[in-house]
Write a protein that holds these residues in place. Structure first.
Motif, PDB file in Angstrom:
ATOM      1  N   ARG A   1      -4.625   5.655  -5.765  1.00 26.74           N
ATOM      2  CA  ARG A   1      -4.899   5.876  -4.338  1.00 26.74           C
ATOM      3  C   ARG A   1      -5.964   4.903  -3.826  1.00 26.74           C
ATOM      4  NH1 ARG A   1      -1.044   8.429  -5.640  1.00 26.74           N
ATOM      5  NH2 ARG A   1      -0.405  10.493  -4.882  1.00 26.74           N
ATOM      6  N   SER A   2      -6.928   4.570  -4.664  1.00 27.05           N
ATOM      7  CA  SER A   2      -7.978   3.644  -4.249  1.00 27.05           C
ATOM      8  C   SER A   2      -7.415   2.250  -3.993  1.00 27.05           C
ATOM      9  CB  SER A   2      -9.073   3.574  -5.319  1.00 27.05           C
ATOM     10  OG  SER A   2      -9.709   4.832  -5.477  1.00 27.05           O
ATOM     11  N   VAL A   3      -6.481   1.821  -4.855  1.00 29.07           N
ATOM     12  CA  VAL A   3      -5.840   0.519  -4.644  1.00 29.07           C
ATOM     13  C   VAL A   3      -5.059   0.528  -3.335  1.00 29.07           C
ATOM     14  CG1 VAL A   3      -4.069  -1.061  -5.512  1.00 29.07           C
ATOM     15  CG2 VAL A   3      -5.743  -0.087  -7.084  1.00 29.07           C
TER      16      VAL A   3
ATOM     17  N   ALA B   1       0.835  -1.212   0.000  1.00 34.07           N
ATOM     18  CA  ALA B   1       0.000   0.000   0.000  1.00 34.07           C
ATOM     19  C   ALA B   1       0.863   1.253   0.000  1.00 34.07           C
ATOM     20  CB  ALA B   1      -0.924  -0.005   1.214  1.00 34.07           C
ATOM     21  N   VAL B   2       1.946   1.232   0.767  1.00 35.65           N
ATOM     22  CA  VAL B   2       2.852   2.387   0.811  1.00 35.65           C
ATOM     23  C   VAL B   2       3.545   2.569  -0.538  1.00 35.65           C
ATOM     24  CG1 VAL B   2       4.965   3.303   1.859  1.00 35.65           C
ATOM     25  CG2 VAL B   2       3.211   2.243   3.300  1.00 35.65           C
ATOM     26  N   TYR B   3       3.965   1.472  -1.159  1.00 39.92           N
ATOM     27  CA  TYR B   3       4.652   1.563  -2.457  1.00 39.92           C
ATOM     28  C   TYR B   3       3.763   2.221  -3.506  1.00 39.92           C
ATOM     29  CZ  TYR B   3       7.212   0.364  -6.666  1.00 39.92           C
ATOM     30  OH  TYR B   3       7.885   0.447  -7.859  1.00 39.92           O
TER      31      TYR B   3
ATOM     32  N   LEU C   1       2.188   4.750  -3.311  1.00 39.34           N
ATOM     33  CA  LEU C   1       2.251   6.210  -3.193  1.00 39.34           C
ATOM     34  C   LEU C   1       3.630   6.775  -3.495  1.00 39.34           C
ATOM     35  CD1 LEU C   1       0.225   6.481   0.154  1.00 39.34           C
ATOM     36  CD2 LEU C   1      -0.651   6.414  -2.188  1.00 39.34           C
ATOM     37  N   THR C   2       4.576   5.934  -3.910  1.00 38.50           N
ATOM     38  CA  THR C   2       5.948   6.384  -4.100  1.00 38.50           C
ATOM     39  C   THR C   2       6.172   6.944  -5.508  1.00 38.50           C
ATOM     40  OG1 THR C   2       6.679   4.189  -4.854  1.00 38.50           O
ATOM     41  CG2 THR C   2       6.766   4.641  -2.472  1.00 38.50           C
ATOM     42  N   PRO C   3       7.185   7.786  -5.684  1.00 37.17           N
ATOM     43  CA  PRO C   3       7.528   8.284  -7.026  1.00 37.17           C
ATOM     44  C   PRO C   3       7.877   7.156  -7.997  1.00 37.17           C
ATOM     45  CG  PRO C   3       8.599   9.615  -5.344  1.00 37.17           C
ATOM     46  CD  PRO C   3       7.987   8.437  -4.629  1.00 37.17           C
ATOM     47  N   ALA C   4       8.547   6.108  -7.508  1.00 41.46           N
ATOM     48  CA  ALA C   4       8.912   4.988  -8.387  1.00 41.46           C
ATOM     49  C   ALA C   4       7.669   4.345  -8.975  1.00 41.46           C
ATOM     50  CB  ALA C   4       9.728   3.961  -7.606  1.00 41.46           C
ATOM     51  N   LYS C   5       6.665   4.136  -8.154  1.00 42.70           N
ATOM     52  CA  LYS C   5       5.412   3.572  -8.639  1.00 42.70           C
ATOM     53  C   LYS C   5       4.784   4.490  -9.680  1.00 42.70           C
ATOM     54  CE  LYS C   5       1.425   1.353  -8.762  1.00 42.70           C
ATOM     55  NZ  LYS C   5       1.179  -0.073  -8.997  1.00 42.70           N
ATOM     56  N   ASN C   6       4.794   5.784  -9.428  1.00 39.50           N
ATOM     57  CA  ASN C   6       4.182   6.734 -10.337  1.00 39.50           C
ATOM     58  C   ASN C   6       4.858   6.716 -11.712  1.00 39.50           C
ATOM     59  OD1 ASN C   6       2.360   9.060 -10.889  1.00 39.50           O
ATOM     60  ND2 ASN C   6       4.303  10.146 -11.065  1.00 39.50           N
ATOM     61  N   VAL C   7       6.193   6.686 -11.721  1.00 38.41           N
ATOM     62  CA  VAL C   7       6.931   6.659 -12.991  1.00 38.41           C
ATOM     63  C   VAL C   7       6.620   5.388 -13.767  1.00 38.41           C
ATOM     64  CG1 VAL C   7       9.236   6.510 -14.009  1.00 38.41           C
ATOM     65  CG2 VAL C   7       8.789   8.155 -12.188  1.00 38.41           C
ATOM     66  N   CYS C   8       6.675   4.240 -13.092  1.00 35.35           N
ATOM     67  CA  CYS C   8       6.430   2.964 -13.767  1.00 35.35           C
ATOM     68  C   CYS C   8       4.991   2.874 -14.269  1.00 35.35           C
ATOM     69  CB  CYS C   8       6.735   1.806 -12.821  1.00 35.35           C
ATOM     70  SG  CYS C   8       8.481   1.660 -12.370  1.00 35.35           S
TER      71      CYS C   8
ATOM     72  N   LEU D   1      -5.752  -1.912  -0.090  1.00 36.31           N
ATOM     73  CA  LEU D   1      -4.724  -2.767   0.516  1.00 36.31           C
ATOM     74  C   LEU D   1      -4.633  -2.534   2.021  1.00 36.31           C
ATOM     75  CD1 LEU D   1      -1.931  -2.461  -2.202  1.00 36.31           C
ATOM     76  CD2 LEU D   1      -3.273  -4.515  -1.670  1.00 36.31           C
ATOM     77  N   VAL D   2      -4.729  -1.283   2.442  1.00 38.10           N
ATOM     78  CA  VAL D   2      -4.702  -0.983   3.881  1.00 38.10           C
ATOM     79  C   VAL D   2      -5.878  -1.662   4.586  1.00 38.10           C
ATOM     80  CG1 VAL D   2      -4.934   0.841   5.599  1.00 38.10           C
ATOM     81  CG2 VAL D   2      -3.449   1.184   3.608  1.00 38.10           C
ATOM     82  N   LEU D   3      -7.059  -1.574   4.005  1.00 35.03           N
ATOM     83  CA  LEU D   3      -8.241  -2.203   4.602  1.00 35.03           C
ATOM     84  C   LEU D   3      -8.077  -3.718   4.688  1.00 35.03           C
ATOM     85  CD1 LEU D   3     -11.122  -0.152   2.924  1.00 35.03           C
ATOM     86  CD2 LEU D   3     -10.328  -0.031   5.309  1.00 35.03           C
ATOM     87  N   ILE D   4      -7.508  -4.321   3.642  1.00 32.58           N
ATOM     88  CA  ILE D   4      -7.295  -5.778   3.658  1.00 32.58           C
ATOM     89  C   ILE D   4      -6.316  -6.149   4.768  1.00 32.58           C
ATOM     90  CG2 ILE D   4      -6.285  -7.699   2.366  1.00 32.58           C
ATOM     91  CD1 ILE D   4      -7.382  -6.334  -0.183  1.00 32.58           C
TER      92      ILE D   4
END
Length: 266
Positions: A240-242, A153-155, A157-164, A246-249
């Motif tokens: 953000r919804s994903v 869930a934290v990943y 929100l990261t810049p790396a995730k956004n770029v990929c 994940l946090v809820l799960i």
């Protein structure tokens, strides 16, 4: 006063449906459906909740590749069809673009994900040997699973995730800036796209290990997460919804370990 302009032909307003493009999408969806059916048959009775052992290496590899087809082919279809279209136009204009390159593009994509699967399998086995209790079906294993899912869930929100994720959502930009001729070029391009996709989705796939990779239900949910953030027009909202889901799960696994579904209890 200018005379009223004649209405444009409908084909100039609406993009004509390319039968070859539609056929390629149909093939990918059929392969994905076959992957779901094969995976369901292969995993029947094997789901024992989170951290279910993935089995021997040969079994894991076969299951992993089929799972990839089932989960990824729907969301990778725009990239594959864009590549096929550009290759076809290159042939029509006399440039080198051999037939069969689209198949090698897809093969390269699967190779990148297979390499990731082998690394994940090796790490899983190493941790199992060093700390068998980490994957036990008790509170310790449950907390480990929740921790992995929270990390995913934290990943998100990261810049790396956004770029990929941006690379995965812009097929034409990716292909036009990385177009390589020949069959070898097609394979390499597929591997590069697969590497970006791994960078985008690896945390979700690790979360699937924690949830139980032998569960069709969890597979379908993670596959839906991947498709949503790659294909829906609202990139930021989907991402953000994903993360929130994940946090809820993770919280649900810690607080109500038996509430997910029969066969998913940790």
């Amino acid at each position: 006063m200018h005379p009223k302009a004649a209405p444009e032909p409908r084909q100039h307003i609406l993009r004509a449906i390319d039968a070859r493009e539609a056929g390629l999408i149909a093939v990918l969806l059929i392969l994905a459906a076959a992957g779901w059916w094969f995976t369901a048959e292969r995993m029947s009775g094997m789901d024992m909740g989170g951290w279910t052992h993935p089995g021997p290496l040969d079994f894991f590899l076969t299951t992993w590749v089929v799972m990839l087809a089932a989960m990824m082919f729907p969301s990778v279809a725009p990239m594959v069809t864009a590549y096929a279209k550009i290759s076809r136009r290159r042939r029509e204009t006399g440039r080198y673009a051999p037939r069969g390159s689209t198949s090698l593009f897809v093969a390269g994509y699967l190779l990148s994900w297979t390499a990731f699967g082998l690394v994940a399998y090796g790490l899983y086995q190493a941790v199992l040997q060093l700390a068998p209790a980490a994957f036990a079906a008790d509170a310790g294993g449950r907390y480990a699973a929740a921790g992995v899912i929270l990390a995913a869930a934290v990943y998100q929100l990261t810049p790396a995730k956004n770029v990929c994720l941006t690379k995965c959502r812009t097929p034409l930009d990716f292909i036009l800036h990385r177009m390589r001729p020949g069959l070898g070029g097609a394979l390499r391009m597929g591997m590069e796209h697969g590497a970006w996709c791994v960078g985008c989705c690896w945390a979700l796939m690790v979360a699937l290990f924690a949830l139980g990779m032998m569960s069709i239900g969890w597979m379908a949910l993670v596959g839906a997460f991947i498709a949503a953030e790659k294909m829906l027009p609202w990139k930021r909202l989907a991402n953000r919804s994903v993360s929130a889901a994940l946090v809820l799960i993770a919280v649900g696994i810690v607080l109500v370990p038996g509430a997910a579904a029969p066969g998913m209890t940790m």
